[in-house]
Scaffold this motif. Structure first.
Motif, mmCIF file in Angstrom:
data_model
loop_
_atom_site.group_PDB
_atom_site.id
_atom_site.type_symbol
_atom_site.label_atom_id
_atom_site.label_comp_id
_atom_site.label_asym_id
_atom_site.label_seq_id
_atom_site.Cartn_x
_atom_site.Cartn_y
_atom_site.Cartn_z
ATOM 1 N N GLY A 1 74.345 -42.376 -67.969
ATOM 2 C CA GLY A 1 73.076 -42.476 -68.392
ATOM 3 C C GLY A 1 72.919 -40.446 -68.410
ATOM 4 O O GLY A 1 72.817 -39.958 -69.252
ATOM 5 N N PHE A 2 73.457 -40.257 -67.012
ATOM 6 C CA PHE A 2 73.724 -38.959 -67.066
ATOM 7 C C PHE A 2 74.181 -38.025 -68.242
ATOM 8 O O PHE A 2 74.289 -37.409 -68.529
ATOM 9 N N LEU A 3 75.694 -39.059 -67.808
ATOM 10 C CA LEU A 3 76.196 -38.019 -69.257
ATOM 11 C C LEU A 3 75.859 -38.281 -70.919
ATOM 12 O O LEU A 3 75.979 -37.612 -71.064
ATOM 13 N N LEU A 4 74.801 -39.661 -71.180
ATOM 14 C CA LEU A 4 74.692 -39.418 -72.266
ATOM 15 C C LEU A 4 72.810 -38.365 -72.252
ATOM 16 O O LEU A 4 73.019 -38.162 -73.042
ATOM 17 N N LEU A 5 72.653 -37.936 -71.256
ATOM 18 C CA LEU A 5 71.655 -37.039 -71.020
ATOM 19 C C LEU A 5 72.548 -35.797 -71.400
ATOM 20 O O LEU A 5 71.559 -34.891 -72.270
ATOM 21 N N ALA A 6 73.146 -34.976 -71.459
ATOM 22 C CA ALA A 6 74.560 -34.560 -71.952
ATOM 23 C C ALA A 6 74.253 -34.764 -73.337
ATOM 24 O O ALA A 6 73.992 -32.804 -73.584
ATOM 25 N N PHE A 7 74.645 -35.735 -73.428
ATOM 26 C CA PHE A 7 74.658 -35.886 -75.375
ATOM 27 C C PHE A 7 73.635 -35.054 -76.222
ATOM 28 O O PHE A 7 73.072 -35.223 -77.108
#
Lengths: 110, 455
Positions: free
Chosen positions: B295-301
């Motif tokens: 989830g956190f990584l997708l936020l960076a997307f």
């Protein structure tokens, strides 16, 4: 000869290929989701892959571009490799629980 | 090119070594080969490197991720020496399959043609289906393998459908051509293209275990052998995220797809963190923690600016280090507890093994994102990035979820520092001790000096 096949494919409108592929794909999806027999599930996975093959071939003929047909060969190859692994896993499962019913697989929960 | 060939040949060499019964040589040869591949990548650092008639582009982005993948695999091989010490048969196959899987990972971090994306994902996955079922007589391992196989192939089917539709709309498999097409659509609608993007993203999202494509991950993490679980949550996740960003990073996404990404991010953050709260089995806890990190990584997307690759790189690198260390500690504790995986098994760790307990604490704190560890810097950068791009509400939600997440990591730390009824009998092989310490020190060092890990 080759041109003949492409004209033959183009006799049917592209939309029909699309609908047919989606239909086959949906049958595959439904099979994977609803059937409990693992062998049928494997067959339905194949159906999903092959419906995409059909779609790619139709697109390829309509775009007059051979690349998608090359991709179809790759997909066949990958599908074969996947089924090999899948059947091996199935045999392992059969040996462990003496059944090919997916409902037997319920020990991992949380 | 040379690195890809080297690793493939290395896999075959390991199979032969296993065939002739040189079990002691397997891991050392594998590690030396991987280090050589690492040098190949490091040596021609700045060269644009197109392979296979431009199907694969080893640019700086791909090289950096490839090097991380190789380093993590080396750490796992070091762990493997002890992990497979008691196993009598099929050890060579396991190492070789991991190498073959790594090849798939390298291909999807560097693809510039969708055919390679599909082939890479399959090369990455098919060995994993086998590895997940690595313990032949274990029911749980078999169940994990079967579930992973069926759901993985199912997702591949959707990925393929997506690729076919993208091809139908753009008449090309080349990523630049598809990006150009996406830009040319602008605000108009191209149904075929839109559906293609949806299905392709769904297929890739399965690999990174984003909600609602995460169902496989807890079961497979729990059932698979621990080394394989560690491999899945580090190498596979890193590679899949690198591929995900490579696919959509430079594309002008239609509004609908963008909304879908935001929804996916929010759902992943919520479900990962909330469900992790009530986990008592450590491997399942790690699975949900892995979903939360997705989830956190997708936020960076969501941002898509020039800093995103760097942020992703740092986050994935530090996440992988912490995860590898934790899974080794788990294996040691699990052995002492005779196969139990409940978080109780860490009880008394501090009494019997202070250094190990402290490192475990550091690794968990890094995953939780406490300051002075790398995990904090990683999360901080993600939040700054998404704030800078105007996702105020989503970021606020993510911060709340990060705070919730601290709870389930701290529970494990509390177990480790609670004295047990009887002393914990840990047998720590020197190599394992070395890898765990390395991970712990690296996590702190990178947290204090974040500049050390950059593309």
């Amino acid at each position: 000869m080759e041109q003949g096949i492409i004209t033959a494919i183009r006799v049917v409108p592209l939309e029909h290929y699309l609908v047919l592929s989606f239909l086959l794909f949906s049958i595959g999806v439904a099979g994977v989701v609803f059937r409990r027999n693992t062998i049928i599930i494997l067959m339905c996975l194949e159906l999903m892959f092959n419906s995409v093959n059909l779609l790619l071939t139709a697109f390829s003929a309509y775009h007059s571009d051979p690349r998608a047909q090359v991709f179809v060969f790759f997909i066949m190859l990958v599908a074969a490799a996947e089924v090999t692994v899948g059947l091996a896993i199935l045999v392992m499962m059969k040996r462990n629980v003496d059944s090919v019913d997916v409902n037997q697989l319920n020990r991992l929960k949380g | 090119m040379s690195a890809l060939v080297l690793i493939s040949v290395l896999g075959v060499v390991l199979l032969y070594l296993g065939l002739f019964g040189n079990r002691g040589l397997l891991a050392p040869v594998g590690i030396v080969g991987l280090l050589a591949a690492f040098v190949f990548f490091a040596a021609d650092w700045q060269l644009e490197n197109a392979l296979f008639a431009g199907l694969v582009q080893f640019d700086t982005y791909a090289r950096s991720f490839s090097m991380v993948l190789i380093v993590v695999t080396v750490l796992l091989f070091l762990f493997g020496i002890d992990y497979y010490a008691k196993v009598r048969e099929n050890v060579a196959e396991q190492y070789a399959l991991m190498l073959f899987s790594l090849i798939g990972g390298l291909l999807i971090t560097s693809f510039s043609n969708l055919i390679v994306l599909f082939l890479g994902i399959e090369i990455l996955s098919i060995p994993l289906y086998i590895l997940a079922g690595g313990k032949r007589d274990s029911f749980r391992s078999g169940e994990a393998a079967f579930k992973y196989f069926v759901q993985g192939s199912f997702a591949s089917g959707f990925l393929l459908l997506g690729l076919a539709l993208l091809y139908g709309s753009t008449a090309s498999f080349d990523l630049p051509a598809i990006e150009a097409h996406a830009a040319s659509i602008g605000t108009g609608t191209d149904m075929l293209f839109l559906l293609g993007l949806f299905f392709t993203i769904a297929g890739v999202a399965f690999k990174v275990a984003a909600v609602p494509f995460h169902f496989w991950s807890p079961d497979v993490y729990e059932g698979a052998p621990t080394l394989v679980t560690a491999f899945m949550s580090t190498v596979v996740k890193t590679a899949a995220f690198a591929a995900f960003y490579r696919f959509i990073g430079h594309m002008q996404l239609p509004e609908a797809v963008h909304t879908m990404l935001i929804l996916m991010t929010v759902c992943t953050l919520f479900l990962g963190n909330i469900v992790a709260l009530r986990q008592t089995q450590f491997k399942r806890l790690m699975a949900y923690s892995s979903i939360a990190h997705t989830g956190f990584l997708l936020l960076a997307f969501l941002g898509f600016d020039a800093r995103t690759p760097d942020v992703l790189f740092y986050y994935l690198g530090t996440y992988a280090l912490a995860t590898v260390g934790l899974f080794i500690v788990l294996t040691l504790a699990k052995r002492a507890a005779k196969g139990d995986e409940h978080i109780h098994i860490f009880r008394g760790l501090f009494r019997s093994n202070p250094w190990l307990a402290i490192v475990t604490m550091l690794l968990l704190l890094s995953l939780a994102g406490i300051p002075l560890t790398a995990g904090f810097v990683a999360k901080y950068r993600v939040f700054v990035l998404s704030l800078a791009n105007g996702y105020l509400l989503t970021t606020a939600f993510a911060v709340v979820m990060a705070l919730v997440g601290i709870y389930y990591y701290v529970i494990v730390i509390r177990e480790a520092f609670t004295p047990g009824e009887r002393g914990l009998q840990l047998v720590v092989a020197p190599l394992n001790w070395l890898v765990i310490s390395l991970c712990g020190i690296a996590v702190v060092a990178l947290g204090v000096m974040p500049g050390l890990l950059r593309m």
